[in-house]
Design an enzyme around this catalytic site. Structure first.
Site: not given
Ligand code: XIL
Length: 372
Positions: A163, A277
């Protein structure tokens, strides 16, 4: 030495508990899930995973252990290998939980993915205290060498950087890196360095850049700029992880096209793609941002809502099968709706009681049709 002994004890207790649980579950098969398996449905296409941790030897019920072993062939530690939990102080490491997970995976012939080496979140402040560029790079190197080295040969791939890109769009054509302390103190090359350190520690492991919402819009464009720079700077990256925190409401034809185009764009950079995810919230927004809706269990979903979720998962998996040339793994973020980080939004394919939701059958059928 002391650490080693406590590890052995915890591993033995842990295995004994798991074995006892298995006897129970074999004696009385607990759910219909046994006859419908995600990993079997997707055999020879891509790996199918879940995310969890063994926080104690009795973490999972017999039914849950049954589900883990029957459904999945790869596991990501949900928290235990993140910098914060695993490396709380400069000279202190918490190996017990990640060791338990890796031992379970080895004993169950399940692969383990590592998550994650560098992140702006779940990272202890000691990393940055008193650190100039050289000191922080030295700490980063030591962190990655120790952690990756510890599990060398036992882990199939690492999310090296998690991220790194801002949520708000930057100017066109820029990386738009998040102003994390990694970037502020080291500069944008912290990413390249992290990939190089990981490769030094394990020459054979897959190395991922992992992020949410990177499949579309300005963040996708930024991800392409960033990945091209990493590749041209010699970062040994192999894979892009699209997290896949999505919602049923958003899984329309346009979103599916967007995901497919992103897979195509990453493949054009000679990278593999993993869906790392996956969850599809039944109510409210999806998204990978921390602090999403969770906590209170949701009201039991209506048959219509369950059917809509099943349909969304089916269409997604048809796309994954179609793009199996690039996609090598699909991991769900959690085991069942009770354990999900979005548990208020029922995003997974097993309900809070480990029973398969309509999405399971829909995925199995969709994959069979798409692979034909
Ligand atoms: C989440 C875990 O599921 C939670 O248990 C924890 O409290 C916060 O982190 N993107 C990621 C994951 O890369 O590590 C996050 O996991 C979810 C969003």
């Amino acid at each position: 030495m002391r650490q080693d002994r406590s590890l052995r004890i915890s591993r033995r207790d842990f295995l004994a508990t798991s074995a006892a649980a298995l006897v129970v579950s074999t004696a009385s098969p607990s759910s219909a899930a046994a006859s419908l398996s995600l990993k079997d449905a997707c055999r020879d296409l891509f790996l199918v995973g879940t995310a969890l941790d063994f926080r104690s030897p009795t973490e999972f019920t017999a039914a849950e252990l049954d589900l883990i072993k029957s459904q999945f062939n790869v596991i990501t530690p949900e928290n235990s290998m993140k910098p914060g939990p695993v490396h709380p102080q400069e000279n202190s490491w918490n190996w017990t939980q990640p060791e338990a997970l890796v031992a379970f995976c080895q004993d169950s012939k399940i692969k383990t993915m590592g998550h994650c080496l560098v992140w702006h979140s779940q990272t202890n402040p000691w990393f940055f205290q008193g650190a100039d560029r050289d000191l922080l790079l030295a700490r980063l190197k030591e962190h990655i060498h120790t952690l990756v080295g510890h599990f060398k040969g036992k882990i199939s791939g690492w999310d090296v950087v998690n991220e790194a890109i801002n949520d708000n769009a930057g100017a066109a054509g820029v990386e738009n890196l998040r102003a994390s302390q990694w970037r502020e103190i080291i500069g944008p090359e912290y990413l390249t360095q992290a990939f190089k350190f990981a490769r030094e520690a394990d020459p054979n492991v897959a190395l991922h850049y992992n992020g949410y919402n990177i499949e579309g819009g300005a963040k996708h464009q930024s991800s392409l700029v960033l990945l091209k720079r990493l590749i041209s700077d010699g970062a040994p990256i192999t894979t892009v992880g699209i997290q896949g925190h999505w919602s049923v409401a958003n899984m329309n034809a346009q979103k599916l096209e967007q995901i497919e185009q992103a897979v195509e764009n990453y493949k054009a950079l000679k990278l593999k793609v993993a869906i790392t995810e996956l969850d599809l919230t039944m109510t409210g927004p999806g998204g990978g941002q921390l602090g999403g809706q969770r906590g209170a269990p949701a009201a039991p979903p209506s048959p219509e809502a369950l059917a809509a979720q099943a349909d969304a998962y089916a269409r997604l998996f048809a796309l994954f099968v179609k793009r199996r040339d690039a996609i090598d793994r699909v991991t769900f973020w959690g085991l069942n709706d009770r354990r999900s980080w979005r548990r208020g939004q029922n995003p997974l394919v097993f309900d809070a009681e480990n029973q398969p939701k309509p999405a399971l059958q829909a995925i199995v059928d969709s994959v069979a049709k798409a692979r034909a």
